[in-house]
Structures are given as structure tokens and as C-alpha cells.
Design an enzyme around this catalytic site. Structure first.
Site, PDB file in Angstrom:
ATOM      1  N   ASN A 257       0.871  -1.168   0.000  1.00  0.00           N
ATOM      2  CA  ASN A 257       0.000   0.000   0.000  1.00  0.00           C
ATOM      3  C   ASN A 257       0.911   1.221   0.000  1.00  0.00           C
ATOM      4  OD1 ASN A 257      -1.773   2.058   0.512  1.00  0.00           O
ATOM      5  ND2 ASN A 257      -2.772   1.076   2.260  1.00  0.00           N
TER       6      ASN A 257
ATOM      7  N   ARG B 132     -12.533  15.714   7.312  1.00  0.00           N
ATOM      8  CA  ARG B 132     -13.323  16.095   6.127  1.00  0.00           C
ATOM      9  C   ARG B 132     -14.759  16.402   6.512  1.00  0.00           C
ATOM     10  NH1 ARG B 132     -11.492  10.974   3.416  1.00  0.00           N
ATOM     11  NH2 ARG B 132      -9.428  11.419   2.573  1.00  0.00           N
TER      12      ARG B 132
ATOM     13  N   GLU C 201      -8.299  -5.103   4.935  1.00  0.00           N
ATOM     14  CA  GLU C 201      -8.125  -4.756   3.528  1.00  0.00           C
ATOM     15  C   GLU C 201      -6.944  -5.502   2.912  1.00  0.00           C
ATOM     16  OE1 GLU C 201      -8.709  -0.667   5.083  1.00  0.00           O
ATOM     17  OE2 GLU C 201      -9.303  -0.211   3.032  1.00  0.00           O
TER      18      GLU C 201
ATOM     19  N   HIS D  66     -12.867   3.096  -0.340  1.00  0.00           N
ATOM     20  CA  HIS D  66     -12.903   2.070   0.719  1.00  0.00           C
ATOM     21  C   HIS D  66     -13.558   0.784   0.211  1.00  0.00           C
ATOM     22  CE1 HIS D  66     -13.090   5.431   4.025  1.00  0.00           C
ATOM     23  NE2 HIS D  66     -11.833   5.041   3.853  1.00  0.00           N
TER      24      HIS D  66
ATOM     25  N   ARG E 249      -2.477  -1.953  -3.629  1.00  0.00           N
ATOM     26  CA  ARG E 249      -3.673  -1.140  -3.455  1.00  0.00           C
ATOM     27  C   ARG E 249      -3.572   0.051  -4.407  1.00  0.00           C
ATOM     28  NH1 ARG E 249      -5.052   3.374   0.880  1.00  0.00           N
ATOM     29  NH2 ARG E 249      -7.241   3.623   0.362  1.00  0.00           N
TER      30      ARG E 249
END
Ligand code: ADP
Length: 384
Positions: free
Chosen positions: A11, A225, A368, A164, A75
Site C-alpha cells: 500500500n 473532512r 483490507e 474504501h 492497493r
């Protein structure tokens, strides 16, 4: 020679590379780690970072040139509309990922660099891109389109992609297994609540809606955010406040959400302050929960029938108070949390609703890396 049964998952971010080496026969982690501060003196670039990871693995007898390594899974954040599944990386695929950089200017370049360096390290080994957006490409046009002029939207590839996806896919399947059912048999609302946060509606294993959009800014209130807001807020800030486009970008992505509302983006700290009676933290918490409940209700209507609501990621897995507030008073919708079960801390997937709750409420730790490894391994197996 033993069959190659390991996958290295990478990743690659702009300033860090996370890795896990996974043995696929039993999903065990043979090695994992993180190289940080790429770009600084000690580690000037991604090539140095990957060389360091390769050295570390070699040192432990697990080198990247070992015949046990079946594939490297990468990823990749943005796969646009094109990449709907894990994809074997070729020059042509890499070019296509490069073309998507304008849609993910912060993420795709780092992902690409990681892939380029890894391909130099093992040019002969299958390398697979697993996209954060892929799981959401099944969304119907009614959910994926914004209500703006179609020609403009198409010209600039403006639509809802969602992110995601690897986590939503993993968790929606894992919760089905937890309920003793196949993914095709269940409708699930997945709430991935980390520093970034998103919700998805998954019908029979297929994503039909998700809360992030063209970028990860849309949807839930997150650590830093804003999530949803009237798009005219941007125009107002520009016209009346004189803020530049870059300033608005920074404001909404890095200085908003829980951080902007109360000065803390870590939900542990927010929870502590709420417990002490801090009104600013309480209001931030209430805004976070209000938005979350709107998505739960919205996706309930999108799905029609809901079998499970699954909480995952840092906040979803650990914050019992968030889970409790998110579904409080929804018994009429068949959602009946068991406060005692909900307050138990555990790293295992578990149901935290009452036995007779029509909708199961579950906590499912996301994984993940395992999902990326399984998808990469599945593809390489098929290719042989
Ligand atoms: P990322 O989006 O960075 O992958 P994670 O899924 O790791 O995020 O979630 C990180 C967030 O999880 C932290 O910012 C923190 O708010 C939250 N978190 C972690 N542990 C707890 C906890 N015990 N209680 C409440 N929140 C927690």
C-alpha cells in the site's frame, strides 16, 4: 518445489509504504511493516523504501525472490469506471491508471510509483492492482450520477465512484458468514468509520450505493473532512470569503470534520471530552451521529430489506458509544442493539444486537490487506 502460496501486499502512499506478506493457505501474516517519511534524507524515494522492505524480508528468509511468492498485490485508490475487478498489471494497465491521476491527484501517483518500483524488483512475477473504487462500479446509474448537465459530467468524468471498496467488500462478505448465510442471501449496510469514513448499501453481495463520491470528500462527517454540504458553500467561501480553490480544498479535506468542529479528530479524545461534559465536543459528536443516522435511514430505504448493519474500521470497531448512538431508538425498524454485548471489547467479528433483533447489528474488524491478497491470489490462480 512447494507451490507458490504467498502474496506480498503493498500500500504505497505519498510518504509511506505499508506491506504485509500473507501465507494464503491459512491467511497468516509472515511479515508486516511500514516505511515512513519517504522523501526525507534517510529515505529519499519509493525505490529506497521498497529496497528496505525487500532487505527486511530477505533478512527473515522471506525474500521477494523466494519461489514461495505467488504475486504482489497493490492497493490502487482510483480505478475510474474502467477497472471493475482486480487486474493483472501490464504496461497498458499502468498507462490507464496514469490517465486517472486527475481524479486522484494525491493517491494514484504514489500507487503508480510503488508498482513501477516493485515491477523492477521482480519483473517476472505477476503483479495485481486492486482498486478502492472497483466494488462500487456495480452502483446503478441512478445512484452513481449527479444531477448536473450530462454532457458536462461526461466530459470531466464527474460521477460518484466511491472509495474504501476493498473494506466494504470484505466486511459485507464477512458479516454474511457471521450470520451463517451466503453473501447473495443478505442485504447489508456497511459503516466504515475510520479517520476517513464511508457507508455503503450492499444488496446480495453487490454494492448499490455508497456515500463517497467523485472524491472521498462526500458523505459522512470524518476526522478532518466535512462530508456532505451544500455545494454553494464553496461558491460563497470563494466569492464572499475570498478563499482560493486550494484554500477551500485544504479547509474541507484537512481542517473540517471533527477537527474543524471541536479541535480533535481522534474519536477517543472526542469521547473523553464528551464524558467530561465539554459542549463543543458534544455538538461535534451529535453532528457526526446525525449524519450517520441519515445514511442508515437512507440506505434502509435503498435496500428495502436490511439483514445486517456492520460497523468497521478504527471508530466502528472500537467506539461503543458511536454504535449505540447511531442506532438508538430504531427498534421500529427492527434494529435492537444489546447494550451489554455492544460494550464488550473484542478483536473478533461479533453480533451486538439482541437475539430477536430483525436486523443484526455487527462489529466486523476490516482486513483490507487480506482482501487484496485474496483477490490477487484468485486472479493469479485463474491465469495459470
Ligand atoms: P484510517 O482511516 O486512518 O485507516 P482507522 O480505521 O485506523 O483509520 O481509524 C483511525 C481512527 O479510529 C482514529 O482516528 C480514532 O478516531 C479511531 N479510534 C481508534 N481507536 C479508538 C477507540 N478505542 N475508541 C474510539 N475511536 C477509536
Amino acid at each position: 518445489m512447494t507451490a507458490a502460496s504467498r502474496v506480498l501486499v503493498l500500500n504505497s502512499g505519498s510518504s509511506s509504504v505499508k506491506y504485509q506478506l500473507i501465507e494464503m493457505t491459512d491467511a497468516s501474516r509472515l511479515a508486516s511493516g511500514l516505511v515512513e517519511r519517504i522523501g526525507e534524507r534517510d529515505c529519499p524515494d519509493h525505490a529506497t523504501a521498497l529496497a528496505r522492505i525487500a532487505d527486511e524480508l530477505a533478512h527473515r528468509g522471506l525474500g521477494v525472490d523466494s519461489p514461495g511468492l505467488a504475486a504482489i498485490g497493490h492497493r490502487v485508490v482510483h480505478g475510474g469506471s474502467r477497472f471493475t475487478a482486480p487486474t493483472l498489471i501490464t504496461d497498458e494497465v499502468l498507462d490507464a491508471v496514469r490517465e486517472l491521476v486527475p481524479l486522484a491527484p494525491l493517491h494514484n501517483p504514489a500507487n503508480i510509483t510503488g508498482i513501477e518500483v516493485a515491477r523492477k524488483l521482480r519483473p517476472d512475477l505477476p503483479q495485481v492492482a486492486v482498486f478502492d473504487t472497483a466494488f462500487h462500479t456495480t452502483m446503478p446509474e441512478s445512484a452513481a450520477r449527479y444531477a448536473i448537465d450530462t454532457e458536462t459530467a461526461d466530459r470531466y468524468a464527474v460521477r460518484r465512484y466511491g472509495f474504501h471498496g476493498t473494506s466494504h467488500q470484505y466486511v459485507s462478505r464477512r458479516v454474511a458468514r457471521l450470520l451463517g448465510k451466503s453473501p447473495e442471501a443478505v442485504n447489508v449496510i456497511v459503516l466504515h468509520l475510520g479517520n476517513g469514513a464511508s457507508a455503503s448499501a450492499v444488496a446480495g453481495g453487490v454494492c448499490v450505493d455508497t456515500s463517497m463520491g467523485l472524491t472521498p470528500l462526500e458523505g459522512l462527517v470524518m476526522g478532518t473532512r466535512s462530508g456532505d454540504l451544500d455545494p454553494a458553500v464553496l461558491l460563497h467561501l470563494h466569492r464572499v470569503g475570498g478563499l482560493s480553490v486550494d484554500e477551500i480544498d485544504t479547509l474541507l479535506n484537512r481542517r473540517s470534520g471533527m477537527l474543524g468542529l471541536c479541535g480533535d479528530n481522534d474519536m477517543r479524545e472526542v469521547g473523553r471530552r464528551v464524558a467530561e461534559g465539554d459542549p463543543e465536543a458534544k455538538l461535534a459528536f451529535d453532528i457526526y451521529i446525525h449524519r450517520l443516522r441519515k445514511y442508515i435511514g437512507g440506505y434502509y430505504a435503498v435496500l428495502g430489506r436490511v439483514d445486517a448493519i456492520a460497523f468497521t474500521a478504527g471508530v466502528g470497531e472500537n467506539a461503543a458509544d458511536v454504535r449505540e448512538a447511531a442506532v438508538a431508538g430504531l427498534e421500529a425498524l427492527g434494529i435492537d442493539l444489546d447494550p451489554a454485548l455492544n460494550s464488550v471489547r473484542s478483536a473478533e467479528p461479533r453480533v451486538v444486537s439482541r437475539a430477536d433483533s430483525r436486523v443484526a447489528v455487527a462489529v466486523v474488524p476490516t482486513d483490507e490487506e487480506l482482501e487484496i491478497a485474496q483477490q490477487a491470489f484468485g486472479l493469479v490462480g485463474k491465469a495459470e
